[in-house]
Design a protein around this motif. Structure first.
Motif, PDB file in Angstrom:
ATOM      1  N   HIS A   1      32.827 -30.097  15.615  1.00  0.00           N
ATOM      2  CA  HIS A   1      31.627 -29.270  15.757  1.00  0.00           C
ATOM      3  C   HIS A   1      31.254 -28.614  14.433  1.00  0.00           C
ATOM      4  CE1 HIS A   1      33.322 -29.531  19.817  1.00  0.00           C
ATOM      5  NE2 HIS A   1      32.081 -29.420  20.251  1.00  0.00           N
ATOM      6  N   CYS A   2      32.265 -28.133  13.746  1.00  0.00           N
ATOM      7  CA  CYS A   2      32.055 -27.496  12.450  1.00  0.00           C
ATOM      8  C   CYS A   2      31.414 -28.481  11.466  1.00  0.00           C
ATOM      9  CB  CYS A   2      33.398 -26.986  11.930  1.00  0.00           C
ATOM     10  SG  CYS A   2      33.337 -26.200  10.312  1.00  0.00           S
ATOM     11  N   ALA A   3      31.892 -29.732  11.480  1.00  0.00           N
ATOM     12  CA  ALA A   3      31.333 -30.746  10.581  1.00  0.00           C
ATOM     13  C   ALA A   3      29.863 -30.991  10.883  1.00  0.00           C
ATOM     14  CB  ALA A   3      32.130 -32.043  10.718  1.00  0.00           C
ATOM     15  N   ASN A   4      29.498 -31.025  12.160  1.00  0.00           N
ATOM     16  CA  ASN A   4      28.090 -31.165  12.531  1.00  0.00           C
ATOM     17  C   ASN A   4      27.260 -30.013  11.966  1.00  0.00           C
ATOM     18  OD1 ASN A   4      27.776 -33.560  13.880  1.00  0.00           O
ATOM     19  ND2 ASN A   4      27.523 -32.653  15.901  1.00  0.00           N
ATOM     20  N   LEU A   5      27.775 -28.798  12.145  1.00  0.00           N
ATOM     21  CA  LEU A   5      27.039 -27.614  11.717  1.00  0.00           C
ATOM     22  C   LEU A   5      26.894 -27.531  10.201  1.00  0.00           C
ATOM     23  CD1 LEU A   5      28.573 -25.029  14.196  1.00  0.00           C
ATOM     24  CD2 LEU A   5      26.199 -25.814  14.159  1.00  0.00           C
ATOM     25  N   MET A   6      27.851 -28.104   9.486  1.00  0.00           N
ATOM     26  CA  MET A   6      27.833 -28.028   8.022  1.00  0.00           C
ATOM     27  C   MET A   6      27.255 -29.283   7.376  1.00  0.00           C
ATOM     28  SD  MET A   6      28.859 -25.041   7.229  1.00  0.00           S
ATOM     29  CE  MET A   6      29.056 -25.277   5.449  1.00  0.00           C
TER      30      MET A   6
ATOM     31  N   GLN B   1      23.619 -27.525  21.392  1.00  0.00           N
ATOM     32  CA  GLN B   1      22.953 -27.521  20.075  1.00  0.00           C
ATOM     33  C   GLN B   1      22.548 -28.951  19.757  1.00  0.00           C
ATOM     34  OE1 GLN B   1      25.742 -26.036  17.177  1.00  0.00           O
ATOM     35  NE2 GLN B   1      24.786 -24.043  17.134  1.00  0.00           N
ATOM     36  N   ASN B   2      21.287 -29.172  19.497  1.00  0.00           N
ATOM     37  CA  ASN B   2      20.828 -30.449  18.960  1.00  0.00           C
ATOM     38  C   ASN B   2      20.470 -30.257  17.496  1.00  0.00           C
ATOM     39  OD1 ASN B   2      21.160 -31.777  21.337  1.00  0.00           O
ATOM     40  ND2 ASN B   2      18.995 -31.818  21.892  1.00  0.00           N
ATOM     41  N   LEU B   3      21.063 -31.064  16.647  1.00  0.00           N
ATOM     42  CA  LEU B   3      20.774 -31.018  15.218  1.00  0.00           C
ATOM     43  C   LEU B   3      20.067 -32.316  14.831  1.00  0.00           C
ATOM     44  CD1 LEU B   3      24.232 -29.834  15.109  1.00  0.00           C
ATOM     45  CD2 LEU B   3      22.737 -28.626  13.506  1.00  0.00           C
TER      46      LEU B   3
END
Length: 270
Positions: A234-239, A264-266
């Motif tokens: 999840h952290c990798a997605n956010l960063m 969360q959709n990125l």
């Protein structure tokens, strides 16, 4: 309180094609489908249409863009196809937010060739979007995390540019969160088999990259963000520097397993 989270990252390209309008006649209309549109008030609409008859370009056919007024179809624009069967039709969306019109394309009969109508399409002038306080708080926390170098598991990510809230991604995220809460399941795969990419497509988000974080059982934006940032995936997605947009979904159902569901959709547009 039971907590759970799951992560999915998908990137790729999507190619869409237009469908023929009326299988009962030899005339085909491509480039205008029944898929609805939501646009800014007063947007100049342009439809590039191709007309074929019996599989060949239909030359010099009269093509009319029509709008429905009190149950009657009236002319909005008119032109003739060129030798390739192509024509461009134009119309301006309603200037008032919330107003909507119905449009269709009509090809007039010519000689032995029959007339044809495209499916009708609803075009709405959308009202200004106002993200709710929860979405804005998630956005603040996401950008706060992206503003500094961060370790996600064994990998270190440099600080990244902020993302911005996107209405279409938020609609996709909210729909999935509500569906999970109401039907008591927890998965990146929807009950209809849809993926995050499918749900973004349905909301009209033309993406170059798209990803999803989901979580359940957390009571606040701060809690769920701690959960996501504490998980390497999840952290990798956010960063990730692949994303520029964020959509936030949240739903509750006291009879469900976890009670609260977050999405969360990125994404990054094409």
């Amino acid at each position: 309180m039971r907590h759970t989270i799951a992560v999915l990252l998908t990137a790729g390209a999507l190619v869409l094609g237009a469908a023929p309008a009326d299988a009962a006649t030899p005339t085909r209309i491509a480039g205008f489908t029944k898929a609805g549109q939501a646009v800014k008030p007063g947007t100049a609409l342009k439809y590039s249409v191709k007309v074929t008859a019996k599989g060949r370009a239909s030359k010099a056919r009269v093509v009319t863009l029509q709008r429905r007024v009190n149950g009657t179809w009236v002319k909005a624009d008119r032109a003739r196809t060129n030798r390739y069967g192509r024509v461009v039709l134009r119309y301006r969306a309603p200037a008032k937010a919330g107003a909507a019109i119905a449009l269709r394309v009509r090809v007039s009969a010519k000689g032995s060739l029959k007339a044809a109508n495209s499916p009708a399409k609803r075009v709405a002038a959308r009202a200004p979007w106002k993200p709710d306080a929860r979405s804005q708080e998630i956005l603040r926390l996401v950008n706060e995390a992206r503003a500094s170098e961060r370790e996600c598991g064994t990998k270190t990510y440099e600080a990244q540019a902020p993302v911005s809230l996107n209405q279409r991604l938020t609609a996709a995220a909210q729909g999935h969160a509500k569906d999970m809460a109401v039907h008591d399941y927890f998965s990146h795969t929807g009950r209809d088999g849809s993926t995050v990419a499918d749900r973004a497509d349905r909301q009209g988000y033309a993406w170059r990259a798209v990803g999803e974080n989901i979580a359940a059982g957390y009571d606040s934006p701060a809690e769920v963000m701690r959960g996501w940032l504490g998980s390497p995936g999840h952290c990798a997605n956010l960063m990730s520097d692949a994303f520029t947009h964020l959509g936030v979904g949240y739903a509750t159902d006291s009879s469900s397993t976890y009670g609260t569901y977050w999405v969360q959709n990125l994404g990054a547009p094409r």
